[in-house]
Design a protein around this motif. Structure first.
Motif, PDB file in Angstrom:
ATOM      1  N   THR B 362       0.671  -0.889  -0.085  1.00 39.41           N
ATOM      2  CA  THR B 362      -0.316  -0.167  -0.035  1.00 39.41           C
ATOM      3  C   THR B 362       0.504   0.654   0.055  1.00 39.41           C
ATOM      4  N   GLY B 363       0.277   1.989  -0.138  1.00 37.42           N
ATOM      5  CA  GLY B 363       0.773   3.782   0.095  1.00 37.42           C
ATOM      6  C   GLY B 363       1.087   4.370   1.308  1.00 37.42           C
ATOM      7  N   SER B 364       0.799   3.230   1.994  1.00 39.08           N
ATOM      8  CA  SER B 364       0.250   3.751   3.481  1.00 39.08           C
ATOM      9  C   SER B 364       1.980   3.950   4.212  1.00 39.08           C
ATOM     10  N   ALA B 365       2.519   4.524   5.189  1.00 38.94           N
ATOM     11  CA  ALA B 365       4.001   4.314   5.492  1.00 38.94           C
ATOM     12  C   ALA B 365       3.042   3.823   7.155  1.00 38.94           C
ATOM     13  N   TYR B 366       3.992   2.960   7.133  1.00 38.89           N
ATOM     14  CA  TYR B 366       3.487   1.925   8.590  1.00 38.89           C
ATOM     15  C   TYR B 366       3.448   2.790  10.139  1.00 38.89           C
ATOM     16  N   LEU B 367       2.428   3.247  10.451  1.00 39.03           N
ATOM     17  CA  LEU B 367       2.511   4.184  11.712  1.00 39.03           C
ATOM     18  C   LEU B 367       2.002   3.898  12.301  1.00 39.03           C
ATOM     19  N   MET B 387       7.389   1.452  14.033  1.00 34.80           N
ATOM     20  CA  MET B 387       7.083   2.210  13.497  1.00 34.80           C
ATOM     21  C   MET B 387       7.400   3.273  12.958  1.00 34.80           C
ATOM     22  N   CYS B 388       8.895   3.238  11.992  1.00 38.28           N
ATOM     23  CA  CYS B 388       9.443   4.114  11.500  1.00 38.28           C
ATOM     24  C   CYS B 388      10.035   3.367  10.550  1.00 38.28           C
ATOM     25  N   GLY B 389       9.722   4.336   9.296  1.00 40.15           N
ATOM     26  CA  GLY B 389      10.401   4.048   7.953  1.00 40.15           C
ATOM     27  C   GLY B 389       9.795   2.962   6.950  1.00 40.15           C
ATOM     28  N   GLN B 390       8.906   1.737   7.512  1.00 40.27           N
ATOM     29  CA  GLN B 390       8.266   0.835   6.455  1.00 40.27           C
ATOM     30  C   GLN B 390       7.141   0.898   5.623  1.00 40.27           C
ATOM     31  N   ASN B 411       1.145  -6.104   7.925  1.00 35.38           N
ATOM     32  CA  ASN B 411       2.027  -6.375   7.180  1.00 35.38           C
ATOM     33  C   ASN B 411       2.996  -5.162   7.284  1.00 35.38           C
ATOM     34  N   PHE B 412       4.251  -5.548   7.560  1.00 34.75           N
ATOM     35  CA  PHE B 412       5.355  -3.930   7.080  1.00 34.75           C
ATOM     36  C   PHE B 412       6.441  -4.259   6.432  1.00 34.75           C
ATOM     37  N   PHE B 413       7.188  -3.802   5.936  1.00 34.32           N
ATOM     38  CA  PHE B 413       8.279  -4.647   5.271  1.00 34.32           C
ATOM     39  C   PHE B 413       8.855  -2.978   4.943  1.00 34.32           C
ATOM     40  N   TYR B 414      10.291  -2.636   4.604  1.00 35.28           N
ATOM     41  CA  TYR B 414      11.516  -2.166   4.818  1.00 35.28           C
ATOM     42  C   TYR B 414      11.063  -1.633   3.188  1.00 35.28           C
ATOM     43  N   PRO B 415      10.894  -0.674   1.877  1.00 37.96           N
ATOM     44  CA  PRO B 415      10.398   0.092   0.932  1.00 37.96           C
ATOM     45  C   PRO B 415      11.939  -0.788  -0.051  1.00 37.96           C
ATOM     46  N   HIS B 416      12.672  -1.266   0.424  1.00 41.38           N
ATOM     47  CA  HIS B 416      13.770  -1.782  -0.119  1.00 41.38           C
ATOM     48  C   HIS B 416      13.425  -3.830  -0.928  1.00 41.38           C
ATOM     49  N   GLU B 417      13.041  -4.070  -0.222  1.00 37.31           N
ATOM     50  CA  GLU B 417      12.693  -5.321   0.895  1.00 37.31           C
ATOM     51  C   GLU B 417      11.770  -6.176  -0.397  1.00 37.31           C
ATOM     52  N   ARG B 418      12.445  -7.446  -1.326  1.00 44.14           N
ATOM     53  CA  ARG B 418      11.967  -7.435  -1.952  1.00 44.14           C
ATOM     54  C   ARG B 418      11.853  -9.546  -1.658  1.00 44.14           C
TER      55      ARG B 418
ATOM     56  N   GLU C 360       9.683  21.603  14.007  1.00 47.61           N
ATOM     57  CA  GLU C 360       9.124  20.551  14.381  1.00 47.61           C
ATOM     58  C   GLU C 360       8.872  19.205  14.196  1.00 47.61           C
ATOM     59  N   TRP C 361       8.910  18.490  14.545  1.00 42.98           N
ATOM     60  CA  TRP C 361       9.238  17.236  14.093  1.00 42.98           C
ATOM     61  C   TRP C 361       7.466  16.580  14.542  1.00 42.98           C
ATOM     62  N   THR C 362       6.773  16.283  13.231  1.00 39.78           N
ATOM     63  CA  THR C 362       5.603  15.348  12.959  1.00 39.78           C
ATOM     64  C   THR C 362       6.131  14.023  13.348  1.00 39.78           C
ATOM     65  N   GLY C 363       4.708  12.956  13.698  1.00 39.27           N
ATOM     66  CA  GLY C 363       4.899  11.495  13.227  1.00 39.27           C
ATOM     67  C   GLY C 363       4.341  11.594  12.236  1.00 39.27           C
ATOM     68  N   SER C 364       4.136  12.373  11.393  1.00 37.11           N
ATOM     69  CA  SER C 364       3.372  11.912   9.635  1.00 37.11           C
ATOM     70  C   SER C 364       5.199  11.828   9.222  1.00 37.11           C
ATOM     71  N   ALA C 365       4.746  10.529   8.230  1.00 31.29           N
ATOM     72  CA  ALA C 365       5.221  10.491   7.343  1.00 31.29           C
ATOM     73  C   ALA C 365       5.410  11.086   5.775  1.00 31.29           C
TER      74      ALA C 365
END
Lengths: 430, 430, 430, 430
Positions: B362-367, B387-390, B411-418, C360-365
């Motif tokens: 999905t186009g959503s960051a894992y937050l 909950m950061c970067g994936q 589910n969540f993975f880093y953007p380079h993982e395949r 200011e850092w936000t919690g948004s990607a």
């Protein structure tokens, strides 16, 4: 990488039957060395230089296949079409390429069983080849067979050193064999120095006197100054004094590259030394043991050997000094044949431990002898292309075969390497 | 890392006997998945993220030992004093430390047999624990058991993906199983888009309706704009057009980090695609096969999924859009239960392939969801600290268990993982 | 990377003369910022992200040359044939390639004098272009000019942050300017939280109301839950409590990637904090100073901001929460225009420090707004291709221009980066 | 790193006034070499080994300050309290630590003007010291002064080589000086080999015959076999034949480490060779020039020198062979004194180009001479601690001072290094 053997070895006896016996004997030892292993141990590689046992088992077979069976056994078909790629070590001139050394441990296939089947297949080919004694190429075959057997002996030593490294890496500290005998000696021969005159002496292998690698030729004159050589190897106890005196914290004792290595690798003692609750231990092929101060210190890099010698007010011998002294001494000592898999405290009189126990770092760079010519073709890559950046070691170790050792043998490693059974013998100007 | 399950699963049924049956069922599947392996395969790790099967087998047992047996089974003694160090994955708050992830493949011991003995030992403990139903801690035990079973299901999926990666790395391209059935379908369902209204909708897991990971809570309102969702996954054939149109050479299609990754990693096609004599092939768990254009494209990174969507003039769905659509669809599809171990071409009408086949980027960051609270203690590290970067993936794959999938699963993975079974479903604004 | 400005800025006034004045004003500030530098400072790059001042000076000129002079000024000849290669930052679609970012500090030529000559040359071209008001392309030119001026303002901020980083790297700790005034305030406004209702609100830039970057569009509805926002930034004193409480040693407070970063980078405090003889100091553009507990804590990564919020039992605001609150507040604060080059303690009532002082850092990607379309051509690479892996920051800092700030402005950096003037404002659910 | 000078040099004359004149002369040349530089060039370091000119200027002054002024000039106060940290190169025993070599280019301060002020300050101290001739420490002072002057001469050479490297790195290819004269000779002396008898010969520096570094002592006997030495250096034209014959693609010609280096570094020709529109050019201190086939090939690594010799069916001389031949030849040639800053085609009869033009790689590892003793204290680190892993070069180059060259001088570099003015002279067995 190293090289070898000597005059009386059965390997050197031309009669095909004797060579066939030598072939069987050497091949058999390789497999006996692997008997204590679990299947899981065969594929392990925890450092670039510590190849998996499975790879060694296959590579030495590939060597016979490539340099003997393919060119000389009519109708021979390679066991597997990709094994020349997987098990070539570094022979560029074969044109097959080779699987990267650092990734030898990343292949679960072929399985151990398949690798043993490969060995059997090559053995059958070799038996067939050795039965064809009328072959006009016999002298070439015999020469290559001797190289192949010495080559496999080198890999037997690597099996021992790589297994040690790979198991010691494991925090469970598993033993290779738990039934190894240990020395109870706590008092080695007292340190003394034997004097040698200088003058022009000959070193290097004599033509037609047993097998030697190309890097031991030509025999040639060299000029020595009077020198004195220690009667035995440096002990753990002597080296411990260096450690406890802050040897690893004092840059004045170290070569510049050595000091950089101490810093970057965080060295504080020889490889395999471990302090547990204040007491020094040593990981061995027999498992973790309290450090025995009487045993030779082992698994030192050249940098450490050199720093210790400086600390002791001595120096390392040159390879010519070592060979000149060793040429007078019979090839006796603590070898793989003895089954100890660990160096033994020095005992007795005179120059001891020259052969076996630990390879001895010399102060000589590994360079071609004057007039050196490498062999033709891919086999010429065996020794010659490594003649830069490495230092010479002499004598053999407790995991070398007795009939692989000789006074002219030149082993060589990079100065930072210490996973071989490497120790120090001191020398000084007379 | 991912999470899951849903309401009707036996795992969710409280009665101890049902949970015991679920435990046996899940544990058994893990071992069945390993049956085709050679012992040599169990220790292999060819990339940091592709852990050895042996490690998975032990780690999931360690999880039950640590979070259930040690705290709740009176008198329980750990199987081995170092296994909490060797088989903890990343739980910092336990204070034991853990063996580095990148080096899990560098341990030949414990052996496979010892790891299976560890499993048996833990199983016995668990049977004893589950027999003690009167325990006042039962609700905690039941909750942790559900987590432990879902956890083991996640590692079952990782077993499949990691085995695939590790075997595909081998130039011999060995198959995991050579008896897997293949789809003969060459014509997938035609691509179409289904429209959804916008507005305020609820997403996230409902309390007390089956099991869900903490990251699926709390259920909350979100605002959607009208959108349209593809009825099926993107196919190999459609992705091949992107490859052949120079998609991997045109930076205008890529995110900046994605383009840098294409350059540094030398990507030219999805993972496991291989061109042999001009024809595209794909490495699968059943071995190397000609590429089937009707099957969903699989083993794409987020960067590739995103670049393809841009190439196609579409975009990836958000996780809220996906969940809103999936909530209306039964959890049916091609799962590990079906034994194909490979995605299958789309067929039938309506929204298909939402569950199983391939995880969908999905186009959503894992937050964290608004109001998210992680569990207390070390178990709180299960999901929250990642909950950061994936990026979020949804739906499950052909190597996920059917009863591990649900609409709310994140589910969540880093953007380079395949290396997971990851594919793409397109979306667009209405 | 970041973006912005707002409605009343002279930059937004269409009349060519007003834009020409803005051009002169912005270009002039860039050079004034460099006045305190020694020639030696102009070429320095001590980290990949801290480009040399010389590069900034040239790059912003290259931007005008490439996007305005070459396409729109008849007969314009580039100043130097290789400058499009040397001073393109990352625009792939121009097809010129670009000198690697990490090596910008390895070029002693062109000299500083040559770069200033380049600026003069571009300025002359721009004056000529702006004098040709009848040009039918005027609206395009005006739009690009606004982008170019905002772009140069962003690089003015980077000049300040990069100069700070590059000088602070030097063990001599040289000051950028030794005449900067310092706050004597030791008591900031008391921390309090302002409540906001939830509901559907609009965020994003309105069309035709001043300048905005493409990533601020489209204005759209979003759903907020009731929340409370801190009235000011977190202070050094508050952050010091986290440091002294062992915040950097407790993994339970950190995101997994953050903890890994703490370990690998050895972080123990914010960037530029230094303990000297037990007393905390802070390197500033005015040199090394004792830490003032009343000033906002600055130069934190996202990881640190997030860990601190967890420590404080709060969270970071989302970008929508921030913007909804900020939209009601005038753009006032401590900007580069004020010449302090350092954040100032909070004072006064109500929501303070929203603009200026620290980003200011936000919690948004950092992700595209729903319906986002990037600009066409190479300028489309300005913001859109970075929408992955970064987090949004809001508000501007003490080295941002006042007329570059606005409520809708979205700045973005990777979570580990901290060399910008970045701080924290806490939030919580209502 | 290298060393040296010879007997007739004014540097060797004891009378204080002569040494003072030598001091002035040497110090003055250093600054004249920097005259063509822009201020921006002074801080540049584009590779670890290519230090910034500013660093050289300061370091050689620090050397006089540390080893002469601080210990011998009563009341001397160091110029700056941190300069002993910033400008110590590698002397561990001083206990000050030193700024990392790889980061010498990352310091914009002290400025160039400040560094020149430092030089003036040290010069004043030295003049004062040299005026105190009655000092009882005079012989120590005189010896250290000679070392200091030879040391500064070595850094003069490094200034030239590092400036060349740093400017050549720039895609604008700026010239150091555009007014350098070039050779128009297109026909070098024909290649021929001069025969030398073998036997025991003496090499090494004689005591009390001019200045020599510690590594040139003790003079000692060595055994030579009959050999033949080329009358001149290998030319660009000869080396070009190697390049065009595929020398860089044929592993059979290379040492193993050399071949690995060719692969990893992508070498296809000597450093500074560049093919432009099919024509070979060479970057020089005078700028980019078409390759002159008559000039000596320069900027070769040991690996390349060795591979070329193998290609040519010859070998490199040993350092003893070289010295034995050179001892009979006057120190004449193309030095920095001649202002060409580039090697010159061979002309004339007999052994030519032994001194000047290019340093000549020998096949000898850099090791201590038998009986070698390093100096006491930190100055003992000057040469001795580098005696591992490097190869010896002989003769001097076009950027060495004439009075710095002598037959016994031992220069040394790692086998992969090629940024010095390094060339090849062939040898063979007689």
């Amino acid at each position: 990488m190293k090289a070898n053997p000597e005059a009386q070895s059965p390997i050197d006896i031309d009669p095909p039957q004797a060579l066939r016996d030598a072939y069987r004997r050497v091949r058999s030892l390789t497999e006996r060395l692997c008997e204590p292993l679990e299947i899981e141990d065969y594929g392990l590689q925890t450092a670039v230089e510590a190849s998996p046992p499975k790879w060694h088992l296959a590579h030495v077979s590939w060597f016979f296949e490539t340099f003997l069976l393919v060119p000389f056994l009519p109708g021979y078909v390679r066991f597997h079409p990709r094994f020349d790629y997987l098990f070539n070590s570094y022979y560029e001139q074969l044109g097959t390429g080779y699987w990267p050394r650092a990734q030898r441990g990343l292949l679960s296939r072929p399985t151990v069983a398949e690798v043993y089947a490969y060995r059997r297949y090559v053995d059958e080919g070799m038996e067939a080849l050795l039965a064809s004694v009328a072959d006009v190429a016999w002298s070439t075959i015999a020469e290559r067979l001797r190289i192949g057997l010495n080559h496999e002996q080198q890999h037997q030593e690597l099996l021992a050193t790589d297994i040690k490294y790979n198991l010691a890496y494991n925090p469970l500290r598993p033993a290779y064999r738990s039934d190894l005998s240990q020395s109870s000696c706590s008092q080695p021969t007292a340190l003394a120095f034997t004097a040698f005159d200088g003058g022009i002496v000959e070193i290097g292998a004599k033509v037609d006197v047993g097998f030697a690698y190309d890097n031991e030729y030509p025999r040639h004159e060299t000029l020595l100054r009077p020198y004195r050589l220690a009667n035995r190897l440096v002990t753990n106890g002597e080296y411990l004094a260096f450690v406890e005196d802050g040897g690893y914290e004092d840059p004045a004792l170290w070569l510049s590259d050595g000091w950089a290595n101490v810093q970057s690798a965080g060295w504080q003692a020889p490889l395999y030394w471990e302090r547990i609750d204040g007491a020094w231990h040593e990981m061995t092929l027999g498992g973790l043991r309290p450090l025995n101060p009487a045993e030779p210190v082992c698994h030192l890099s050249y940098y450490e050997a050199d720093a210790f010698a400086r600390f002791a007010g001595k120096r390392l011998p040159t390879e010519a000094e070592w060979e000149h002294a060793a040429a007078t001494v019979p090839v006796e000592g603590n070898f793989v044949d003895d089954g100890r898999f660990h160096p033994r405290p020095a005992s007795g009189h005179g120059l001891s431990q020259l052969y076996g126990d630990c390879w001895e770092w010399t102060g000589s760079a590994y360079l071609p002898y004057p007039g050196y010519r490498s062999a033709d073709g891919a086999l010429g890559e065996y020794n010659g292309k490594f003649m830069c950046g490495q230092m010479v070691l002499r004598g053999g170790s407790c995991v070398t075969s007795r009939d692989h050792c000789r006074a002219t043998y030149r082993n060589f490693f990079y100065p930072h390497e210490r996973w071989q059974f490497m120790g120090v013998r001191l020398a000084e100007d007379a």
